[in-house]
Write an enzyme that holds these catalytic residues in place. Structure first.
Site, mmCIF file in Angstrom:
data_model
loop_
_atom_site.group_PDB
_atom_site.id
_atom_site.type_symbol
_atom_site.label_atom_id
_atom_site.label_comp_id
_atom_site.label_asym_id
_atom_site.label_seq_id
_atom_site.Cartn_x
_atom_site.Cartn_y
_atom_site.Cartn_z
ATOM 1 N N LYS A 1 20.579 -19.039 31.463
ATOM 2 C CA LYS A 1 20.519 -19.916 32.632
ATOM 3 C C LYS A 1 19.407 -20.941 32.427
ATOM 4 O O LYS A 1 18.234 -20.580 32.295
ATOM 5 C CB LYS A 1 20.280 -19.115 33.909
ATOM 6 C CG LYS A 1 20.220 -19.985 35.167
ATOM 7 C CD LYS A 1 20.416 -19.185 36.443
ATOM 8 C CE LYS A 1 19.191 -18.403 36.831
ATOM 9 N NZ LYS A 1 19.339 -17.781 38.177
ATOM 10 N N GLY B 1 29.033 -21.186 34.110
ATOM 11 C CA GLY B 1 28.665 -21.288 35.513
ATOM 12 C C GLY B 1 27.702 -22.425 35.744
ATOM 13 O O GLY B 1 26.956 -22.815 34.847
ATOM 14 N N GLU B 2 27.737 -22.987 36.936
ATOM 15 C CA GLU B 2 26.797 -24.047 37.284
ATOM 16 C C GLU B 2 26.710 -24.159 38.794
ATOM 17 O O GLU B 2 27.617 -23.755 39.527
ATOM 18 C CB GLU B 2 27.214 -25.381 36.669
ATOM 19 C CG GLU B 2 28.627 -25.835 36.983
ATOM 20 C CD GLU B 2 29.021 -27.042 36.160
ATOM 21 O OE1 GLU B 2 28.194 -27.965 36.036
ATOM 22 O OE2 GLU B 2 30.144 -27.062 35.637
ATOM 23 N N GLY C 1 23.539 -25.486 42.139
ATOM 24 C CA GLY C 1 22.356 -26.257 42.485
ATOM 25 C C GLY C 1 21.145 -25.901 41.660
ATOM 26 O O GLY C 1 20.216 -26.691 41.516
ATOM 27 N N PHE C 2 21.115 -24.690 41.076
ATOM 28 C CA PHE C 2 19.967 -24.247 40.281
ATOM 29 C C PHE C 2 19.990 -24.808 38.882
ATOM 30 O O PHE C 2 18.975 -24.917 38.222
ATOM 31 C CB PHE C 2 19.948 -22.721 40.196
ATOM 32 C CG PHE C 2 21.251 -22.155 39.681
ATOM 33 C CD1 PHE C 2 21.551 -22.173 38.336
ATOM 34 C CD2 PHE C 2 22.177 -21.643 40.560
ATOM 35 C CE1 PHE C 2 22.762 -21.691 37.867
ATOM 36 C CE2 PHE C 2 23.385 -21.146 40.103
ATOM 37 C CZ PHE C 2 23.677 -21.167 38.754
ATOM 38 N N GLY C 3 21.173 -25.124 38.334
ATOM 39 C CA GLY C 3 21.298 -25.555 36.946
ATOM 40 C C GLY C 3 22.601 -25.071 36.351
ATOM 41 O O GLY C 3 23.613 -24.967 37.049
ATOM 42 N N VAL C 4 22.567 -24.747 35.063
ATOM 43 C CA VAL C 4 23.782 -24.406 34.324
ATOM 44 C C VAL C 4 23.593 -23.090 33.586
ATOM 45 O O VAL C 4 22.500 -22.785 33.105
ATOM 46 C CB VAL C 4 24.132 -25.527 33.310
ATOM 47 C CG1 VAL C 4 25.413 -25.192 32.551
ATOM 48 C CG2 VAL C 4 24.285 -26.866 34.019
ATOM 49 N N ASP D 1 19.363 -12.601 49.727
ATOM 50 C CA ASP D 1 20.436 -13.571 49.486
ATOM 51 C C ASP D 1 21.695 -12.853 49.013
ATOM 52 O O ASP D 1 22.301 -13.223 48.006
ATOM 53 C CB ASP D 1 19.983 -14.612 48.461
ATOM 54 C CG ASP D 1 20.833 -15.882 48.519
ATOM 55 O OD1 ASP D 1 21.480 -16.127 49.553
ATOM 56 O OD2 ASP D 1 20.837 -16.635 47.529
#
Length: 392
Positions: free
Chosen positions: A108, A88-89, A91-94, A202
């Site tokens: 994460k 998964g990836e 805007g927060f990272g990978v 969210d």
């Protein structure tokens, strides 16, 4: 390869540097939860202060039941953050799949320039480090070495609800969808039932993760916020979340309550009923909404899913015309008329413009349980009975 925890389009969180902060919040102490509904219970050990910033966090020798990892440990577990292990990836990272202590986990790694800064990282550690529940994804540990910010979670083999629901070949049955809705409703009810409620803020399909048996859990607590206490009716905060899921009164005023989560839940429940995204345009008049398809004809006004679908949820036979065609009718592994009307009415109520008339999450849990019971009862009879009034 499962792609999960992917940032959705329309995210209202600003891109920010790691050292950016929200408005400061006073240090808090871990509080015991008043459980709602009664069978949901708070687990874990007590007496853990919540750090106000990274400097304070680093002075703490331990944090709850969480394990402290070194950067080298996680680098080794992810084969030096190999691209082949990415699951998964956004805007927060990978997010990487890894093996730690013989168990599969998800690691994460936050992007310093991404959507999550130190404030969101600390919020996630605080929430998942202090509260444990069967419908919250388990946070196993963390790493905050130098500039590295990593979180280690249990591995959710089926990925996100988003990646199943909006595939053209989606195979999620009616019963599976209602059970997923019930799972996450129990998670929200648990958070809202704390002595000082936790507002998730969210709620969306990309933040609902599924294990190998399609049991659903809430993930990504970076925007979670403590709710109002005493005589206060709301907390005031910057408007953050994802467009299409955020409650209208919250977007207009910044006043946040547990009813804000209820609205987001209603949007996701509607998405599961109709099989379309919150920001999808209305379907063509001649087609039934299922997998996302072509947009409306030229000149036709475009609205959100809630705008065009909510009024139909209480329109009897018209409801059948908007239900996701990938779900079968009762007798073929699908839904009964009674259960469909219960769930549709629940979505309608959760999506009310007036937050005071939305059901609380404890009530939502009861309605979904009743819908599953109605399905089982009607399936046992072998035929649909006359629709019963929706539970409210």
């Amino acid at each position: 390869m499962h792609r999960w925890i992917i940032a959705s389009c329309g995210d209202m969180r600003p891109v920010r540097r790691r050292d950016a902060q929200d408005q400061p919040e006073e240090p808090r102490r871990r509080r015991s939860a008043t459980v709602s509904p009664p069978r949901l219970r708070k687990e874990g050990s007590g007496g853990i202060p919540v750090p106000k910033d990274m400097a304070e966090f680093r002075t703490m020798s331990e944090y709850g039941h969480l394990r402290l990892f070194t950067y080298d440990q996680l680098r080794h577990a992810t084969a030096d953050f190999s691209p082949r292990l990415i699951v998964g990836e956004g805007g927060f990272g990978v997010v990487y799949k890894a093996v730690v202590g013989g168990a599969e986990v998800a690691v994460k790694a936050l992007n310093p320039q991404g959507l999550q800064g130190d404030r969101e990282w600390l919020t996630e550690v605080s929430c998942l480090g202090q509260y444990s529940h069967q419908n919250l994804v388990e946070l196993i540990g963390y790493c905050c070495e130098d500039d590295h910010r990593l979180l280690v979670y249990e591995y959710m083999a089926k990925g996100s609800l988003e990646n199943h629901l909006f595939r053209r070949s989606c195979s999620l049955s009616w019963t599976t969808r209602v059970k997923i809705a019930l799972d996450v409703a129990q998670g929200l009810a648990f958070l809202h039932g704390a002595e000082r409620p936790i507002i998730y803020r969210d709620f969306k399909t990309s933040n609902i993760l599924l294990d190998a048996d399609f049991k659903a859990k809430l993930s990504d607590f970076g925007l979670a916020k403590e709710g109002p206490m005493g005589g206060n009716t709301h907390v005031s905060t910057r408007v953050m979340g994802t467009y299409g899921y955020a409650a209208p009164e919250y977007m207009a005023t910044g006043h946040l309550t547990a009813m804000s989560d209820v609205y987001g839940f209603g949007v996701v429940l509607l998405e599961m009923l109709v099989g379309r995204r919150a920001l999808d345009p209305p379907p063509r008049p001649s087609s039934r909404p299922g997998p996302p398809g072509p947009g409306p004809p030229a000149g036709r006004p475009v609205g959100t899913l809630v705008d065009w679908a909510r009024p139909i949820l209480i329109r009897g036979k018209k409801l059948e015309k908007i239900v996701d065609r990938r779900m079968e009718q009762q007798g073929q592994g699908g839904y009964s008329a009674r259960a469909l009307e219960r769930v549709a009415r629940l979505a309608y109520d959760c999506l009310s413009q007036n937050p005071k008339v939305r059901p609380d999450m404890a009530r939502v849990v009861k309605v979904l349980e009743a819908a599953l019971a109605a399905d089982a009862e009607d399936d046992g009879r072998g035929s649909d009975s006359s629709p019963a009034p929706a539970a409210r």
